[in-house]
Structures are given as structure tokens and as C-alpha cells.
Design an enzyme around this catalytic site. Structure first.
Site, short mmCIF file in Angstrom:
data_model
loop_
_atom_site.label_atom_id
_atom_site.label_comp_id
_atom_site.label_asym_id
_atom_site.label_seq_id
_atom_site.Cartn_x
_atom_site.Cartn_y
_atom_site.Cartn_z
N THR A 36 1.63 -4.23 4.23
CA THR A 36 1.35 -4.57 5.80
C THR A 36 0.93 -5.87 6.10
O THR A 36 0.91 -6.76 7.18
CB THR A 36 0.31 -3.64 6.39
OG1 THR A 36 -0.91 -3.60 5.58
CG2 THR A 36 1.18 -2.24 6.27
N THR B 113 0.95 -1.35 -0.04
CA THR B 113 -0.04 -0.04 -0.08
C THR B 113 0.92 1.35 -0.05
O THR B 113 0.40 2.19 -0.57
CB THR B 113 -1.02 0.10 1.28
OG1 THR B 113 -1.97 -1.13 1.28
CG2 THR B 113 -1.55 1.17 1.47
N1 ASP Z 1 -3.08 -3.81 2.95
C1 ASP Z 1 -1.97 -4.10 2.37
C2 ASP Z 1 -1.01 -2.95 2.69
O1 ASP Z 1 -1.21 -2.43 3.90
C3 ASP Z 1 -1.84 -4.57 1.09
C4 ASP Z 1 -0.47 -5.31 1.08
O2 ASP Z 1 -0.13 -5.93 2.02
O3 ASP Z 1 0.25 -5.45 0.09
O4 ASP Z 1 0.08 -2.86 2.17
#
Ligand code: ASP
Length: 333
Positions: free
Chosen positions: A89, A14
Site C-alpha cells: 500500500t 503486506t
Molecule cells: N505497509 C505496506 C503495505 O501495506 C508495505 C508495502 O507497501 O509493501 O503493503
């Protein structure tokens, strides 16, 4: 004035995800662009930025993370004071722990990301990246293994978990808490430096990918999924058990059969607290599972227990005593 060098490696996530039409976002931004977007970064460090992957973190895997480890080692050997990796994340707690198992340098290796993408109001990526760089440059961050910096807090890789799907303060170390805080430009630690010694990553094994599945048990589990596993297809299995690592009597039978042929580790699916050692004696309890040949994960979460077993299986199936010893040392604070 000479500035210290920080190496920033980007893996996607993200923090690097943008949109061309203002709708859904996908990873696009290079490490150099991420660094350029951080106000004040160029004043505190010479940045060596490199894009190592451009993936949503659910699609990262262990060989990719071990390539990032080698890149980080090379960066330190080339003179970097510290290293920062950015990634999604969703799997950050796992990548950070895998890196920590093998990070064999005193220099800080810091992992960070963002919950809001760069075009969102109040994007947290630049703040997290700046804080991660400050942490990577701080002398007091040395000899602490791999650190996770998020929302101004510093966590040890082995205890931190993503505990919220959307919040910008998604990362917690449930039992032991964060070990540091970043305040203004300073990183303050509440505990002295120190770490469990790293494992040795034998050259050439980075590309191996042992198969170590993780299964969560559930009400009424009759062991069907464990029984469906052929021992010759796996290098080990981790079971996320109820409470202190418990399973049903039927599941205990299944685990006992599998544990005669492959390492089986049980962890707690609760998200906090260790597996038991000596409290319960019923079929499926911690004492019963150990008697059947399984090994308790201690304080490691199921996903981190899986990575430790995975690391032990690099280069060949580990013996039960090796697994017991490793979890004894690394499964406790
Ligand atoms: N929601 C995730 C992030 O915060 C997407 C990922 O892990 O690529 O990056």
C-alpha cells in the site's frame, strides 16, 4: 456455466507478507496462494494468477510497474475480462497512477492491497482481493482507466492517496471522493464511465528511468537543495509547495534558475486541493513561479505530478509547452 476470466498479478506487499515465527512479516505469498485464500473467488471467475514480483512496495520502481502494465495488456489480449494487481500500500497510489497514464484498454485494471498481513486477526487482504475481482469483472467498470479498490470503495487512480499509515481504511480521494462502492456482490458507481485519454507508451521505452526528484519545501527554506541540483543530472523536478503551491522568495529564485534549464513543476503539499493560478502575486506565489518558468500541477498530488513529469520525460526531455499542456489536461477533474 462458463465463468469470466480474471488475471491476478501479484507484486508483493503486506497482502502477501507472512512470518515463520509470528513476528515481523515479509512478502512471501505467490499470486496463486493469494487467490486460493479468498473464499468464493473460484465460483465467480476463472483465475489466471501470476507472481510478477515479490517486493515491499517501497522497493518497486517505474520499470517494474511498466512490466506489470505490459503483462496486464497481454492478459486482456488473451481474453481476460479484467485484471487485478496486488501490491504494497505504501506506493499503491503512485503505481496505480503510473498504470493509469498508459492503460489503453477499455477493460478494468484494478489495484488493491491490504493493511493487515494474512496471518493477522481480521486480515483485510482476502476481502479487498475479492472486491477488486468483482470490480474488475463488472461491465460498469469498463472505460474508467485504472481503479483502486480498498475497504469496499472504488477510487480513480489519479485522485486516490494513502492517507493513514495503519488504518484499514487508509485510502481516500480527498477532494472528489470515491466513485463507487462495493455492496454485497455488486459494484455501484455514482458517476458515469469516462476518463482522460491515455499517453502512448512507445515500445522499448519501458526500461528507461528518467530522473525526476520530488522535493518538499519547509519553513525557512532558502533554496539550498534546489541549488544543489545540477540541471544536467535531472529530467525535471517537482516541488511540493506550501498551500496552493507557494515557496519562499529565496526558493523562488532557485526555482527560476533551475526552470531555465529543466522542467520544474510545483504542487501543493497539503494533501488536498489544487495549485493556485491567479490569486497571489508575491515572490514565491503561483503567479510568480509561473512567470519564472515553473508549471502548476493543478489538482495532482506531488507524487502523481512527479509521475506525470516522469512519463513526459520518457524518450527525451519535454519542452515547457508539452509540460504545460499535459498538466492542463491531466491536472484537472
Ligand atoms: N505497509 C505496506 C503495505 O501495506 C508495505 C508495502 O507497501 O509493501 O503493503
Amino acid at each position: 456455466m462458463t465463468r469470466p476470466t480474471v488475471a491476478i498479478g501479484a507484486l508483493g506487499g503486506t497482502i502477501a507478507s507472512t512470518s515463520t515465527d509470528g513476528a515481523e512479516v515479509v512478502p512471501t505469498l505467490s499470486a496463486a496462494l493469494l487467490a486460493q485464500a479468498v473464499p468464493g473467488l473460484a465460483e465467480i471467475a476463472d483465475v489466471r494468477a501470476e507472481t510478477l514480483a515479490m517486493l515491499p512496495s517501497p522497493s518497486l520502481d517505474e520499470p517494474t510497474i511498466l512490466r506489470a502494465l505490459r503483462w496486464a495488456q497481454d492478459a486482456v489480449d488473451a481474453g481476460a475480462t479484467g485484471v487485478v494487481l496486488t501490491q504494497g500500500t505504501d506506493t499503491l497510489e503512485e503505481a496505480a497512477y503510473l498504470l493509469d497514464l498508459f492503460w489503453d484498454r477499455p477493460e478494468p485494471l484494478v489495484v488493491t492491497g491490504a493493511m493487515r498481513s494474512p496471518q493477522a486477526a481480521g486480515a483485510d487482504g482476502p476481502a479487498n482481493l475479492l472486491t477488486a475481482v468483482r470490480c474488475a469483472l463488472a461491465t460498469d467498470s469498463r472505460e474508467r482507466g485504472v481503479l483502486v479498490v480498498f475497504d469496499d470503495e472504488v477510487h480513480q487512480a489519479r485522485w486516490v492517496s494513502k492517507t493513514d499509515s495503519m488504518s484499514t481504511s487508509a485510502f481516500r480521494s480527498a477532494v472528489f471522493g470515491p466513485i463507487g462502492r462495493c455492496v454485497e456482490a455488486e459494484v455501484a458507481y455514482g458517476v458515469p464511465a469516462g476518463r482522460v485519454p491515455p499517453l502512448r507508451l512507445v515500445a522499448g521505452l519501458e526500461a528507461e528511468n528518467p530522473r525526476v526528484p520530488l522535493l518538499a519545501t519547509y519553513l525557512g527554506d532558502d533554496g539550498y537543495v534546489v541549488d544543489a541540483i545540477r540541471a544536467e543530472d535531472v529530467d525535471g523536478v517537482v516541488v511540493a509547495g506550501f498551500g496552493a503551491g507557494h515557496v519562499s522568495a529565496a526558493m523562488a529564485e532557485s526555482i527560476g534558475r533551475l526552470a531555465r534549464q529543466a522542467p520544474v513543476v510545483f504542487a501543493s503539499r497539503t494533501g488536498s486541493g489544487p495549485t493556485g493560478r491567479a490569486m497571489y502575486g508575491y515572490p514565491g506565489s503561483e503567479i510568480d513561479l509561473v512567470a519564472r518558468g515553473a508549471v502548476g500541477a493543478g489538482w495532482l498530488s506531488p507524487v502523481k505530478a512527479r509521475l506525470l513529469l516522469w512519463a513526459l520525460a520518457l524518450g527525451g526531455p519535454p519542452g515547457r509547452q508539452d509540460v504545460l499542456d499535459a498538466f492542463e489536461v491531466r491536472g484537472r477533474p
